[in-house]
Enzyme design. Structure first.
Site, PDB file in Angstrom:
ATOM      1  CB  SER A  33      -0.882   0.038   1.252  1.00 52.23           C
ATOM      2  OG  SER A  33      -1.976  -0.800   1.098  1.00 52.23           O
ATOM      3  CG  HIS A  47      -2.933  -1.739  -3.541  1.00 52.70           C
ATOM      4  ND1 HIS A  47      -1.932  -2.671  -3.389  1.00 52.70           N
ATOM      5  CD2 HIS A  47      -3.245  -1.307  -2.289  1.00 52.70           C
ATOM      6  CE1 HIS A  47      -1.658  -2.817  -2.095  1.00 52.70           C
ATOM      7  NE2 HIS A  47      -2.447  -1.989  -1.412  1.00 52.70           N
ATOM      8  CB  ALA A  69       1.543  -0.444   4.343  1.00 53.14           C
ATOM      9  CG  MET A  78      -5.192  -6.068   6.746  1.00 55.26           C
ATOM     10  SD  MET A  78      -6.463  -4.859   6.340  1.00 55.26           S
ATOM     11  CE  MET A  78      -6.464  -3.818   7.810  1.00 55.26           C
ATOM     12  CG  ASN A 136      -0.431   1.978  11.397  1.00 52.50           C
ATOM     13  OD1 ASN A 136      -0.199   1.502  10.277  1.00 52.50           O
ATOM     14  ND2 ASN A 136      -1.101   1.329  12.307  1.00 52.50           N
TER      15      ASN A 136
HETATM   16  O1  R1P Z   1      -0.427  -5.103   2.838  1.00 56.39           O
HETATM   17  P1  R1P Z   1      -0.570  -3.904   1.984  1.00 56.39           P
HETATM   18  O2  R1P Z   1      -1.204  -4.210   0.661  1.00 56.39           O
HETATM   19  O3  R1P Z   1       0.733  -3.167   1.816  1.00 56.39           O
HETATM   20  O4  R1P Z   1      -1.586  -2.885   2.710  1.00 56.39           O
HETATM   21  C1  R1P Z   1      -1.811  -2.749   4.101  1.00 56.39           C
HETATM   22  O5  R1P Z   1      -2.376  -1.477   4.271  1.00 56.39           O
HETATM   23  C2  R1P Z   1      -3.813  -1.557   4.106  1.00 56.39           C
HETATM   24  C3  R1P Z   1      -4.462  -0.901   5.286  1.00 56.39           C
HETATM   25  O6  R1P Z   1      -4.133   0.452   5.363  1.00 56.39           O
HETATM   26  C4  R1P Z   1      -4.156  -3.037   4.050  1.00 56.39           C
HETATM   27  O7  R1P Z   1      -4.395  -3.430   2.723  1.00 56.39           O
HETATM   28  C5  R1P Z   1      -2.903  -3.676   4.590  1.00 56.39           C
HETATM   29  O8  R1P Z   1      -2.724  -5.003   4.115  1.00 56.39           O
HETATM   30  N1  GUN Z   2      -3.989  -5.103  10.015  1.00 55.08           N
HETATM   31  C1  GUN Z   2      -3.301  -3.962   9.836  1.00 55.08           C
HETATM   32  N2  GUN Z   2      -2.877  -3.652   8.625  1.00 55.08           N
HETATM   33  C2  GUN Z   2      -2.186  -2.511   8.486  1.00 55.08           C
HETATM   34  N3  GUN Z   2      -1.637  -1.988   7.394  1.00 55.08           N
HETATM   35  C3  GUN Z   2      -1.041  -0.836   7.755  1.00 55.08           C
HETATM   36  N4  GUN Z   2      -1.207  -0.620   9.072  1.00 55.08           N
HETATM   37  C4  GUN Z   2      -1.910  -1.665   9.533  1.00 55.08           C
HETATM   38  C5  GUN Z   2      -2.380  -2.005  10.841  1.00 55.08           C
HETATM   39  O1  GUN Z   2      -2.188  -1.306  11.828  1.00 55.08           O
HETATM   40  N5  GUN Z   2      -3.078  -3.178  10.930  1.00 55.08           N
END
Ligand code: R1P
Ligand code: GUN
Length: 326
Positions: A67, A104, A156, A259, A283
């Protein structure tokens, strides 16, 4: 920043139903497993061939942009930095899913990074978008069929380790497959031996030599203070975690939570790809009930933008090193 946090207008209803059905028809053979991959080996080969027919080189390195790292408005981002790019919007690739998440861009980009041919997913697929894990991870198999041997997965993530700071880089040394604990795995269903074995090991999923070298690179390039190695975990999302959930993940030994990535890495290791992964800590996870702040996707994208130069530089150097070892 252009377009921060507005939901993309490209949503799932733009998925080309007939394309998806083609794949399903090829694989049903009288048996249909609701939870299993409908992409046959042949259908993945077809997607790879579609791309190979249109690209005059075959990359051995595949990159998945997390992300903010693959946003179309981040002109300095990794994906936008590829030289001589050839771009394939996902909707133009037969049987490919489409990206629906802000940050994305939703295209495959072939090009050169530090004069090394690479292919880059500028946008990945997540479970919370409504895609099963095998579909989220399918592009990894396409990479394999194209000739990719080394995967760089970036994401991220929220920092659970209290020593981390926003903007740090966590090289993934291991993961905890939380969704797997609940019985959800991208390799669920009949196994396709041509991709890999029924029961692939995961104890050495993240290549130790690359982790060691990447840390050396970070130090040499003045990024040493930002870099850690740690354990990543993926939850299904899209909701961010509660305080109790975050406390639990910390106790379990997770250093960062996101995620994505875990299902991609499992799929890559299943087909014997060498894996390097890192999280950009966008974060810090909130584990204090009195804290007034809340996690949000804008912050995630903003930190991706802030760190784009460093990340591009870091990944270019890792790619250079990988190319020397091939
Ligand atoms: O894992 P990427 O795709 O970098 O993104 C992360 O950031 C998003 C949440 O802000 C969610 O999609 C999490 O998986
Ligand atoms: N689940 C999860 N995904 C993220 N992606 C970026 N920051 C976070 C977070 O704090 N929790």
């Amino acid at each position: 920043m252009n377009g921060t946090c507005e939901l993309k207008t490209k949503v799932l209803n733009r998925t080309n139903e007939s394309k998806v059905n083609n794949v399903e028809q090829e694989t049903q053979n009288g048996q249909y497993y609701a939870n299993s991959n409908v992409y046959s080996y042949e259908s993945v080969v077809k997607i790879a061939q579609f791309l190979l027919d249109r690209v005059p080189f075959t990359p051995k390195i595949g990159i998945i942009c997390g992300s903010g790292m693959g946003a179309y408005w981040n002109k300095g981002s990794l994906a936008e930095a590829l030289q001589n790019p050839i771009k394939f919007p996902y909707e133009d690739i037969p049987n490919f899913p489409i990206s629906t998440v802000e940050g994305h861009a939703g295209q495959l980009v072939f090009g050169y990074l530090s004069d090394v041919p690479v292919m880059c997913m500028q946008g990945r697929f997540h479970y919370y978008e409504g895609y099963p894990l095998w579909k989220c991870a399918m592009p990894v198999r396409v990479m394999k069929m194209i000739g990719v041997t080394h995967l760089i997965a970036t994401n991220a993530a929220g920092g659970l380790n209290k020593t981390y700071k926003v903007g740090d880089i966590m090289i993934v040394k291991d993961h905890i497959n939380m969704m797997g604990f609940a019985g959800n795995n991208p390799l669920q269903g009949p196994n396709e031996e041509r991709f890999g074995p029924r029961f692939p090991p995961m104890n050495s999923a993240y290549n130790k030599q690359l982790i060691r070298k990447a840390k050396e690179i970070a130090t040499a390039e003045g990024l040493g203070d930002l870099v850690h190695d740690g354990v990543y975990t993926c939850l299904g999302g899209p909701s961010f975690e509660t305080v109790a959930e975050l406390k639990m993940l910390g106790m379990l030994g997770c250093d960062a939570v996101g995620m994505s990535t875990v299902h991609e890495v499992i799929t890559a290791r299943h087909c014997n790809m060498t894996v390097f992964a890192f999280s950009l800590i966008t974060n810090m996870c909130i584990t204090d009930y009195d804290c007034k702040e809340e996690a949000n996707h804008c912050e995630v994208l903003d930190v991706g933008k802030l760190r784009e130069g460093d990340l591009k530089h870091f990944v270019s150097k890792v790619v250079e090193y990988m190319a020397q070892t091939m």
